[in-house]
Design an enzyme around this catalytic site. Structure first.
Site, short mmCIF file in Angstrom:
data_model
loop_
_atom_site.label_atom_id
_atom_site.label_comp_id
_atom_site.label_asym_id
_atom_site.label_seq_id
_atom_site.Cartn_x
_atom_site.Cartn_y
_atom_site.Cartn_z
N LEU A 186 -1.75 35.74 -27.75
CA LEU A 186 -2.22 34.53 -28.44
C LEU A 186 -3.74 34.48 -28.51
CD1 LEU A 186 -1.14 31.95 -29.77
CD2 LEU A 186 -1.38 30.80 -27.57
N HIS A 187 -4.41 34.80 -27.42
CA HIS A 187 -5.88 34.81 -27.41
C HIS A 187 -6.41 35.87 -28.38
CE1 HIS A 187 -5.59 32.34 -23.77
NE2 HIS A 187 -6.87 32.09 -23.92
N GLU A 188 -5.78 37.04 -28.38
CA GLU A 188 -6.23 38.10 -29.29
C GLU A 188 -5.99 37.71 -30.75
OE1 GLU A 188 -8.35 41.04 -30.23
OE2 GLU A 188 -7.87 40.82 -28.10
#
Length: 256
Positions: A186-188
């Protein structure tokens, strides 16, 4: 001081609620859920008995002041170095960016979790103000992950960690890996949207926390563990900034 429920007016929620799920899902309830600073849906939240206008104004003016500081710091000390980062070594860029980026990181943290979250909590009379704990005293990376962002941690705990154990019968260790994997992806994805390029460095650094957690179990609760935690934070944040900015400005040069 930590913004816990003890720092807000007394709650006015009834001790025994008669609200049922099917009757509670309405457009107004959905709008309220969008405004309250939480990611976990509940039929009823603890509420305060009033809105403190002076407290809301304090958070609004503080937010404006922080944005002004961020603008000055980024344009004076970060953007000039970041734009030249492809022309210097990564070590030199990290050394020059360490202090200003970490200072901006702390300002953004305070802006998000103390100003914005508390501001919306006051407007919606949301009484649970524990948006973070004393993450600066962390001695392991998993302790930091639990304490620095409570709304996201509670969502991952309920919908990924516990759900994977209850539905798919995963062990605690497997559920932890799945949770880290989901959070890293999700962060990426957010970095992909921001920079419009795929460079999975943030994903790699987040997943690298798993072996660090395993190796650092003996340091839990120790002063050395806290020193190692701060070393990782002071190195990791500018490292991520340099890695992405170098590729981003390289792509701009190639485009031009």
């Amino acid at each position: 001081p930590l913004p816990t429920s003890t720092s807000v007016p007394k709650t006015a929620s009834p001790p025994h609620s008669s609200i049922h799920y099917s009757h509670h899902v309405t457009y107004s309830n959905f709008l309220f859920f969008l405004l309250v600073p939480t990611l976990v849906y509940e039929l009823e939240y603890p509420r305060t008995d009033r809105i403190r206008i002076e407290y809301v104004l304090e958070k609004i003016f503080t937010t404006g002041g922080i944005f002004a500081f961020l603008h000055v710091i980024s344009h004076q000390y970060i953007v000039p170095i970041v734009s030249e980062s492809p022309k210097v070594t990564a070590i030199e860029a990290i050394a020059d960016l360490d202090i200003p980026i970490f200072f901006c990181y702390m300002l953004i943290f305070y802006l998000a979790f103390d100003c914005v979250c508390n501001g919306f909590a006051e407007i919606t009379r949301f009484a649970d103000r524990e948006f973070y704990r004393d993450w600066w005293n962390s001695t392991t990376m998993d302790e930091f992950a639990r304490n620095w962002n409570k709304p996201v941690h509670e969502w991952l705990l309920r919908h990924i960690y516990l759900e994977s154990m209850e539905t798919y019968r995963l062990s605690r260790n497997s559920a932890t890996i799945v949770t880290f994997l989901f959070s890293s992806i999700l962060h990426e994805f957010f970095m992909l949207i921001t920079f419009r390029m795929f460079r999975p460095w943030l994903f790699a650094l987040q997943m690298a926390q798993i072996p660090l957690i395993i190796m650092g179990r003996d340091l839990k609760g120790t002063r050395l563990g806290n020193l190692m935690f701060w070393f990782a934070i002071l190195l990791g944040i500018p490292l991520i900034s340099v890695l992405y900015s170098r590729e981003y400005f390289k792509s701009l040069e190639q485009t031009n």
